[in-house]
Design an enzyme around this catalytic site. Structure first.
Site, mmCIF file in Angstrom:
data_model
loop_
_atom_site.group_PDB
_atom_site.id
_atom_site.type_symbol
_atom_site.label_atom_id
_atom_site.label_comp_id
_atom_site.label_asym_id
_atom_site.label_seq_id
_atom_site.Cartn_x
_atom_site.Cartn_y
_atom_site.Cartn_z
ATOM 1 N N LYS A 113 42.414 28.128 27.327
ATOM 2 C CA LYS A 113 42.383 27.674 28.728
ATOM 3 C C LYS A 113 41.001 27.142 29.108
ATOM 4 C CE LYS A 113 41.454 30.627 32.066
ATOM 5 N NZ LYS A 113 40.577 30.424 33.241
ATOM 6 N N ASN A 114 39.956 27.875 28.722
ATOM 7 C CA ASN A 114 38.610 27.476 29.145
ATOM 8 C C ASN A 114 38.156 26.173 28.487
ATOM 9 O OD1 ASN A 114 38.515 29.651 30.809
ATOM 10 N ND2 ASN A 114 37.217 30.905 29.486
ATOM 11 N N CYS A 127 33.320 34.696 43.682
ATOM 12 C CA CYS A 127 34.589 35.386 43.494
ATOM 13 C C CYS A 127 34.247 36.836 43.233
ATOM 14 C CB CYS A 127 35.403 34.760 42.371
ATOM 15 S SG CYS A 127 34.645 34.940 40.774
ATOM 16 N N ARG A 182 47.117 32.968 36.237
ATOM 17 C CA ARG A 182 46.071 31.930 36.177
ATOM 18 C C ARG A 182 45.545 31.779 34.761
ATOM 19 N NH1 ARG A 182 40.999 33.247 39.021
ATOM 20 N NH2 ARG A 182 40.378 31.463 37.778
ATOM 21 N N ASP A 191 34.493 37.901 28.766
ATOM 22 C CA ASP A 191 35.927 37.864 29.059
ATOM 23 C C ASP A 191 36.722 38.923 28.293
ATOM 24 O OD1 ASP A 191 35.840 35.871 30.929
ATOM 25 O OD2 ASP A 191 36.069 34.261 29.490
ATOM 26 N N ARG A 238 28.497 33.618 41.487
ATOM 27 C CA ARG A 238 28.754 32.434 40.680
ATOM 28 C C ARG A 238 28.128 31.159 41.260
ATOM 29 N NH1 ARG A 238 34.455 33.161 37.707
ATOM 30 N NH2 ARG A 238 33.257 32.087 36.120
#
Ligand code: UD1
Length: 423
Positions: free
Chosen positions: A24-25, A120, A403, A308, A125
């Site tokens: 995804k990233n 977030c 997500r 992550d 961030r």
């Protein structure tokens, strides 16, 4: 308020073979990079997650024609009709990764307008490294309320952009801005995550001139134009890590043929330190020990332990023998899952509210209960804990799960996990 949740029950040891979706990233940035081209590109191995859907929406709003087939995981993007260089605050607020279109828009149109992304739960961030980098490349950046507008003034130059920290997003954004600027740009202290390197290989396919190294530098020599590409996205090392930890926490054995072990060295080393048997002769195979050992983990930029995978690793360590110490160095507030794991019976101490260190004392069992996911990786940690916990775990905040993952619950289910998404 959505009623959606994940329902997870104590599961047998996971067993079987499973294939990874694309990272995804990597996809999100590579989708943004297509703005640099004029024409039809094809990306294969694109996962179907909500963040990808948001990026499709963003590109469509800019004027691109996008078709996505979730069955074949093929995404077609035609960028010839992009005329708009403004990203709406609605899209920006839904997905922080939207900031990654700023570099490509500046490169294509000489200007870009985006809303300021908010913080977030895992941290404030900031985007100061991105903006300092664009300024170094000759952009004049102004702010009106929550809107940022940038205009490139210089056309040809030699630039040295020095990053205080090897930020993944800033490295990618600055690189995407520099590829179409005449002259040479050197990014010093750049990030070298596999996802950054996947972007580099896409940009090179487009015709960009990029050299990685020596050391942590990336050198870009600008070209006049870039062409559309066909590209296969790399497999998701974070999904690989999550699946391996699911096997570890249930004492199972699984094989992931398309995992790339050389992008996961330190993580795999940590699994081995816990006593799990790892074989990397064909993808990654794990045979989990039923009596895992406590270990220490400190997150760091690549090739360090990925931030992550910190939360999912913590879930596994709640059931290890002994005391583990986990230190989060990348984000300032990425231990929110601790309170939810504690509800399940985990023994974890975090010293003070601003501490980034958690001490995990292994317990014999976790107990299912109602928990709330606060971010993508926290949702994974709680799902894994649920697979090992007695009884039933109900996890809300499931939009975070959706997500980040392409039906990971189905993959876990096929391996024997008792987990389902309830609408
Ligand atoms: C980060 C991770 C990446 C992960 C992604 C999604 C690292 C180094 N980066 O990338 O591996 O896949 O989250 O969870 O592990 N920062 C600033 N100013 C900036 C940009 C960043 O201070 O302009 C700080 C951040 O607050 C953070 C650190 O730098 O503390 C790393 O941020 P960065 O790598 O940019 O974050 P992402 O690109 O989101």
């Amino acid at each position: 308020m959505s009623n959606k949740h994940l329902l997870i029950k104590k599961s047998p040891p996971l067993n079987g073979t499973v294939h990874l979706a694309g990272a995804k990233n990597a996809v999100l940035t590579i989708m943004a990079s297509l703005i640099l081209t004029n024409g039809r590109s094809i990306l294969r191995n694109v996962p179907d997650s909500n963040d990808i859907r948001q990026m499709i929406q963003l590109l469509t709003n800019l004027g691109a024609t996008v078709t996505f087939s979730p069955e074949s995981n093929i995404l077609e993007v035609n960028t010839s009709s992009i005329t708009n260089f403004q990203v709406s605050p609605e899209i920006m607020n839904k997905m922080r990764a939207s900031i990654l279109v700023m570099g490509p828009l500046l490169a294509r149109f000489g200007q870009a307008e985006v809303a300021l992304p908010g913080g977030c739960l895992i941290g404030t961030r900031p985007i100061d490294f991105h903006l300092k980098g664009f300024t170094k490349l000759g952009a004049i950046i102004g702010q009106t309320g929550h809107s940022l507008h940038a205009t490139l003034q210089k056309t040809s130059q030699e630039n040295r952009v020095i990053l205080e920290y090897p930020s993944v997003g800033a490295t990618e954004n600055i690189m995407m801005c520099a590829v179409l600027m005449l002259g040479t740009t050197t990014i010093v202290n750049a990030a070298f995550e596999p996802e950054v390197l996947d972007l580099v290989s896409v940009l090179k396919k487009m015709g960009a001139k990029i050299t990685c190294g020596p050391g942590l530098t990336i050198q870009i020599t600008g070209v006049h134009s870039l062409r559309p590409v066909v590209h296969d996205i790399i497999p998701d090392r974070l999904e690989a890590g999550s699946l391996l930890l699911a096997a570890a926490i249930t004492g199972g054995q699984i094989h992931i043929p398309n995992a790339q072990p050389d992008t996961m060295d330190i993580f795999l080393e940590k699994l081995a330190q816990m006593g799990h048997e790892i074989d990397c002769s064909h993808g990654i195979y794990i045979k989990a020990t039923t009596s895992p050992l406590a270990i220490n983990v400190k997150t760091a930029p690549y090739p360090g332990f990925p931030t992550d995978l910190q939360a999912p690793m913590m879930a596994a360590l709640t059931l290890a023998n002994g005391v583990s110490e986990i230190e989060e160095t990348v984000f300032e507030n990425r231990l929110i899952h601790v309170q939810e794991l504690k509800k399940m019976g985990a023994q974890i101490d975090v010293a003070g509210t601003s501490s980034r260190k958690a001490i995990v004392r292994g317990v014999k069992t976790l107990c299912g209960c109602e928990v709330v996911a606060s971010d993508i990786r926290a949702s994974c940690a709680l799902a894994l804990a649920g697979l090992a916990a007695t009884g039933q775990t109900k996890m809300t905040g499931v939009h975070h799960w959706k997500r980040g993952y392409d039906q990971l619950e189905q993959k876990l289910g096929l391996l024997g996990g008792n987990i389902s998404l309830i609408a």
